[in-house]
Structure formats: structure tokens, C-alpha cells
Design a protein around this motif. Structure first.
Motif, short mmCIF file in Angstrom:
data_model
loop_
_atom_site.label_atom_id
_atom_site.label_comp_id
_atom_site.label_asym_id
_atom_site.label_seq_id
_atom_site.Cartn_x
_atom_site.Cartn_y
_atom_site.Cartn_z
N GLY A 10 0.89 -1.24 -0.11
CA GLY A 10 0.00 0.16 -0.17
C GLY A 10 1.10 1.17 0.15
N THR A 15 -4.22 3.03 -6.19
CA THR A 15 -5.43 3.41 -6.15
C THR A 15 -5.59 4.86 -6.91
OG1 THR A 15 -6.56 2.43 -4.32
CG2 THR A 15 -7.63 4.42 -4.98
N ASP A 32 -13.24 -1.74 -7.60
CA ASP A 32 -12.25 -1.80 -6.56
C ASP A 32 -12.37 -3.17 -5.98
OD1 ASP A 32 -11.08 -1.16 -4.21
OD2 ASP A 32 -12.23 0.65 -3.57
N ASP A 34 -10.15 -4.14 -3.58
CA ASP A 34 -9.33 -4.08 -2.39
C ASP A 34 -10.38 -4.16 -1.49
OD1 ASP A 34 -7.40 -3.53 -0.39
OD2 ASP A 34 -6.63 -1.64 -0.99
N ASP A 162 -8.64 -2.25 -9.57
CA ASP A 162 -7.87 -1.71 -8.61
C ASP A 162 -8.04 -2.73 -7.64
OD1 ASP A 162 -6.66 -0.39 -6.40
OD2 ASP A 162 -8.20 1.18 -6.31
N CYS A 163 -6.61 -3.33 -7.76
CA CYS A 163 -6.39 -4.77 -6.94
C CYS A 163 -6.23 -4.52 -5.49
CB CYS A 163 -5.23 -5.43 -7.62
SG CYS A 163 -5.68 -6.16 -9.36
N PRO A 164 -6.09 -5.50 -4.67
CA PRO A 164 -5.37 -5.56 -3.37
C PRO A 164 -4.15 -5.33 -3.21
CG PRO A 164 -7.23 -7.25 -3.60
CD PRO A 164 -6.77 -6.86 -4.68
N PRO A 165 -3.51 -4.69 -2.28
CA PRO A 165 -1.86 -4.83 -2.32
C PRO A 165 -1.43 -5.91 -2.21
CG PRO A 165 -2.84 -3.76 -0.22
CD PRO A 165 -3.98 -4.11 -1.17
N SER A 174 -7.98 -11.44 -8.58
CA SER A 174 -8.30 -10.24 -9.38
C SER A 174 -7.85 -10.09 -10.82
CB SER A 174 -7.81 -9.01 -8.51
OG SER A 174 -8.37 -8.91 -7.14
#
Length: 278
Positions: A10, A15, A32, A34, A162-165, A174
Motif C-alpha cells: 500500500g 488507487t 475496487d 481492495d 484496482d487490486c488489493p496490495p 483479481s
């Protein structure tokens, strides 16, 4: 084109890149994924049109029909089942809701009940459609929510995810059906390390990809050096700009008013259009 935006941690600008790229594309869908900390709403401020809960199936036991054969325990590869004092015991935190234990039970002693794990929301912000999800507090995995999110855009075009970190299971879920991955990196040694992490991931998935270097200055950029060493294409550079940083910190989308951001994301968009068609 279906584009996933990744970062190894992050704070790199994942984002920031996702929302500004989506805003620069006419009639785009911003997604989104995430789900542990979704913040796309802070930027797009969408009018929400729909919300629904996401559930998973959890096994339940009919003890009067259970003979203690333990076939369900032997089947479960995730060790979510055990027998204690001659009764089945479920560890729901590690259950993957595969339904296999119910299938292998020869005595029909296992049923299923639905357990809520999160929610999915759909909305609209100007010409940008908005899809997001949120994992409920206390849940172990956001994968079921990401699956529910992506089912909403299965046949859509012009999608920015917008992927998770990081590079774990939620990121893998994703990116598995995308056309191209953008790896966002910042100009530090830590940024280089995290870029290498997601670089290895997209190689495993055989995805087309390129790097966007964020917060660029005239100083040495370890992430850029890594790209040159590994012959990775840099598809965009976003300069360190105090006005862009201020807008981002205040939840504003920079391409709506900042000329530097408009030029940077217009160049990235044009390069992506060529890459995805190839």
C-alpha cells in the motif's frame, strides 16, 4: 480492454493510478477489489444504485445420522474438520466452502448453511460506472467477495481493476481474467523490492504487463533501474507534484483539473490501447 492495477504494498499510488486512469477513459468501469480497505468511493463519490450481501456455504452436521466414519475429515485438504469426543468439529475460519465434505459423506449427515462474509455495491459517477466490495470485519479471506465483484463485469469492456496490495490469493483472483497488468512502483529501494514481488506474480500468470513509475524526481530511481535490468517496459512516468499530491490527499481525481496529471494519464491510456490490441 480489462486492465488490473497492482502494487507490492500500500502507499505506492495504486488507487491513485486506478481512479485517474478510469476517469481519463470515456465510459469506463472502475472496479475496487481492495475489499479489506476499499477507498475508491472517496474519489468517485458515486451515487449507489445497488447493494447485495455475499455469502458462502458452511457445512452443518446432523449428529443423529453421523456414524463417525471420518470420511469428511480425510477429504478436507484444508484441515477445517476434526473429530473430538466422537463428534465432528468445524473450524470455519479455514473452511473453503468447497462442498466436498457433503459429497463424500455416505450417510447424508452434512448439510450447508449460508454465512455472510461481505457485500458488493454498484453505482455511477458521471460517465464512470462503479463496482466495489467490502469484507465484513472478522472474516479471513476476501476471495469470495472478489469473485462476486468480478461476476458483475464478466462481459464488460473498458474495465480498470484496482487490486488489493501485495501478491496473495486476493490479487491472484483479481488478475486471472484481465488482458493487461499495470505494476505501480515508487522510487525507493523498498519500492523496487515490492515491484519485483508483483513482477514475479504476473510472470507466473503469463500476463502482459508494464510499469508505471509514480512520484518521479530527478534523483536515482531504484524501481526504474530494476525495469532496465529486467527489460521491463515502462508505460508511464508520473512526476512528484505537490498539487497532484494535495488533490489526491483530499480525495480529488487529479485528471479532472491538473494539466500535469491529464498529460501523464492521456499518454498512459494511449499506450495501453496499443498494447491491449497487440
Amino acid at each position: 480492454m480489462k486492465i488490473a492495477v497492482l502494487s507490492g504494498k500500500g502507499g505506492t499510488g495504486k488507487t491513485f493510478v486506478s481512479v485517474n486512469l478510469a476517469a481519463s477513459i470515456k465510459h469506463c468501469i472502475y472496479v475496487d477489489c481492495d475489499v479489506e480497505a476499499p477507498n475508491g468511493t472517496l474519489f468517485f463519490k458515486p451515487k449507489m444504485l445497488e447493494s447485495k450481501e455475499v455469502t458462502v456455504a458452511i457445512p452443518t452436521f446432523q449428529l443423529e445420522q453421523c456414524t463417525g466414519c471420518k470420511q469428511c475429515v480425510a477429504f478436507c485438504a484444508f484441515h477445517a474438520l476434526a473429530f473430538v469426543k466422537q463428534q465432528p468439529l468445524l473450524f470455519p475460519e479455514v473452511c473453503h466452502s468447497c462442498g466436498g465434505c457433503k459429497v463424500v459423506c455416505p450417510y447424508n449427515a452434512i448439510d450447508e448453511e449460508e454465512k455472510r462474509v461481505g457485500s458488493v455495491m454498484k453505482g455511477i459517477s458521471g460517465t464512470t460506472a462503479f463496482v466495489s466490495g467490502k469484507m465484513d470485519v472478522g472474516q479471513v479471506s476476501g476471495v469470495p467477495i472478489i469473485k462476486a465483484i468480478l461476476s458483475q463485469i464478466k462481459n464488460e469492456k473498458n474495465v480498470i481493476i484496482d487490486c488489493p496490495p501485495g501478491s496473495g490469493c486476493m490479487v491472484m483472483e483479481s488478475i486471472k481474467d484481465v488482458d493487461y497488468c499495470i505494476l505501480v512502483a515508487e522510487p525507493t529501494e523498498f519500492g523496487r523490492h515490492n515491484l519485483e514481488m508483483v513482477y514475479e506474480l504476473v510472470k507466473v500468470f503469463h500476463k502482459k504487463f508494464g510499469v508505471v513509475l509514480n512520484k518521479c524526481t530527478e534523483s536515482d530511481n531504484p524501481s526504474e533501474r530494476f525495469c532496465h535490468e529486467e527489460h521491463i517496459e515502462i508505460i508511464g512516468r508520473i512526476p512528484f507534484d505537490r498539487e497532484i499530491g494535495k488533490k489526491n490527499s483530499e480525495g480529488e481525481i487529479a485528471v479532472y483539473s491538473n494539466e500535469t496529471a491529464i498529460a501523464a494519464f492521456d499518454a498512459i491510456r494511449k499506450r495501453l490501447e496499443k498494447k491491449v490490441r497487440c
